[in-house]
Design an enzyme around this catalytic site. Structure first.
Site, PDB file in Angstrom:
ATOM      1  N   HIS A  15       0.862  -1.183   0.000  1.00 34.90           N
ATOM      2  CA  HIS A  15       0.000   0.000   0.000  1.00 34.90           C
ATOM      3  C   HIS A  15       0.902   1.237   0.000  1.00 34.90           C
ATOM      4  O   HIS A  15       1.724   1.403   0.902  1.00 34.90           O
ATOM      5  CB  HIS A  15      -0.885   0.016   1.239  1.00 34.90           C
ATOM      6  CG  HIS A  15      -1.772  -1.175   1.364  1.00 34.90           C
ATOM      7  ND1 HIS A  15      -3.055  -1.205   0.882  1.00 34.90           N
ATOM      8  CD2 HIS A  15      -1.542  -2.401   1.909  1.00 34.90           C
ATOM      9  CE1 HIS A  15      -3.598  -2.391   1.133  1.00 34.90           C
ATOM     10  NE2 HIS A  15      -2.697  -3.131   1.753  1.00 34.90           N
ATOM     11  N   HIS A 171      -1.274 -12.142   2.589  1.00 39.03           N
ATOM     12  CA  HIS A 171      -0.900 -11.961   4.001  1.00 39.03           C
ATOM     13  C   HIS A 171      -1.520 -13.025   4.906  1.00 39.03           C
ATOM     14  O   HIS A 171      -2.262 -12.721   5.833  1.00 39.03           O
ATOM     15  CB  HIS A 171      -1.219 -10.557   4.502  1.00 39.03           C
ATOM     16  CG  HIS A 171      -2.566 -10.011   4.091  1.00 39.03           C
ATOM     17  ND1 HIS A 171      -3.756 -10.693   4.252  1.00 39.03           N
ATOM     18  CD2 HIS A 171      -2.904  -8.817   3.531  1.00 39.03           C
ATOM     19  CE1 HIS A 171      -4.761  -9.953   3.825  1.00 39.03           C
ATOM     20  NE2 HIS A 171      -4.263  -8.816   3.378  1.00 39.03           N
TER      21      HIS A 171
END
Length: 341
Positions: A15, A171
């Site tokens: 991100h 993740h």
């Protein structure tokens, strides 16, 4: 071992945010990684190819060496035509599934998997990867069980229905996820973050809540942490580096309703080296960080290298972040490895 030279790694889950903070996030990433898979959960989210092209232009304007690989944000209304348009663009490399309400800026995410079957069918046809934030969001499901719930209720049935779908379980945080990926076809892989290798829920909660360790999916118990360590240190090519580095200003983290996300980019590869050394697997770091990801995505491995040298240093306690301050993952901690400039 006093130094370790590996092929330059890539970050397959990142991100960067937008606006003024790109002056922080892009150079921090470029200092370590060659490429990065850029997440689309901005405000508003990157829901079509036109928006992805514009976002990439803003990233390229930072004039760094980083090669951003763009993604689209799946919604209930994403069409097969838009998937084809994204694929044809050459810059959109994957599509991201956020269950609505699962994490930061996910309110516009998918409310029902069946709504996106036409888009999924097109992804499978094109061989374009689906990246999955794998958590159910039902209020009655314990937050520590949401990943397993997603596997059982959604991911396993989805991959059964679309056996040719290329999929990255992002993740991962549990033994359940590691076992699921290991037992799935070669079209299924997973990214693992530095925080889920280095820390567990005791680190987050014992002695007071540590807001800068709060992320989603949340840190799990130590047995799950150990399962991830085992997964990345075996010879499987299914697991690779994805930091999920997710920056939030200090005030947004240290608030009554703190934001989820850890900012690991400034010291990501050193954090991974610290983790791999802790479970005696430094010899596996290069495959995890530099080889498995590009191989899964069908891209060339990077042609240059980085060198990590054994020396003690401290992660800064804070960093500038636009007009504010950000606290990086591991702030103030001493690491044993430092990447040479």
């Amino acid at each position: 071992m006093h130094s370790l030279t590996i092929i330059r790694p890539d970050d397959w889950h990142l991100h960067l945010r937008d606006g003024a903070v790109l002056a922080r996030t892009v150079p921090d990433t470029a200092s370590q990684f060659g490429r990065a898979m850029i997440m689309p959960n901005l405000t508003p989210p990157i829901v079509d190819t036109r928006m992805a092209v514009a976002y990439k232009a803003r990233l390229d304007a930072q004039k760094s060496s980083l090669i951003p690989l763009m993604t689209l944000y799946l919604t209930d209304h994403t069409s097969a035509l838009e998937i084809q348009r994204a694929f044809d663009s050459g810059i959109v490399k994957a599509v991201k599934l956020y269950p609505a309400g699962a994490t930061t800026n996910s309110a516009a995410g998918v409310t029902n998997i069946e709504h996106i079957y036409p888009a999924i069918e097109k992804l499978a046809e094109l061989g374009m990867p689906l990246l999955v934030h794998g958590e159910v969001t039902d209020s009655h499901v314990d937050i520590f069980d949401r990943e397993k719930g997603f596997i059982d209720q959604h991911l396993a049935p989805l991959l059964h229905r679309f056996p040719n779908l290329k999929c990255v379980f992002e993740h991962i945080t549990t033994d359940d996820a590691a076992q699921f990926v290991a037992g799935a076809s070669d079209l299924v892989a997973a990214t693992v973050t530095p925080q889920h290798l280095l820390y567990n829920r005791n680190d987050l909660l014992v002695g007071g809540v540590k807001p800068h360790l709060y992320c989603l999916p949340v840190l799990k118990r130590n047995t799950h942490q150990q399962a991830l360590q085992t997964a990345v240190s075996n010879d499987s090519k299914k697991f690779f580096l994805g930091t999920d580095s997710a920056p939030h200003a200090q005030g947004a983290k240290e608030s009554a309703c703190g934001c989820a996300g850890c900012y690991s980019s400034p010291a990501a590869i050193e954090l991974y080296a610290q983790a791999f050394e802790s479970f005696d697997a430094l010899d596996k770091l290069e495959a995890f960080a530099s080889l498995n990801g590009p191989d899964f995505y069908g891209l060339a491995r990077n042609s240059d290298t980085i060198t990590l040298t054994r020396r003690s240093w401290q992660i800064p306690s804070s960093l500038s972040f636009g007009d504010e301050v950000i606290i990086p993952l591991g702030a103030g901690e001493t690491l044993n490895w430092k990447m040479e400039a």
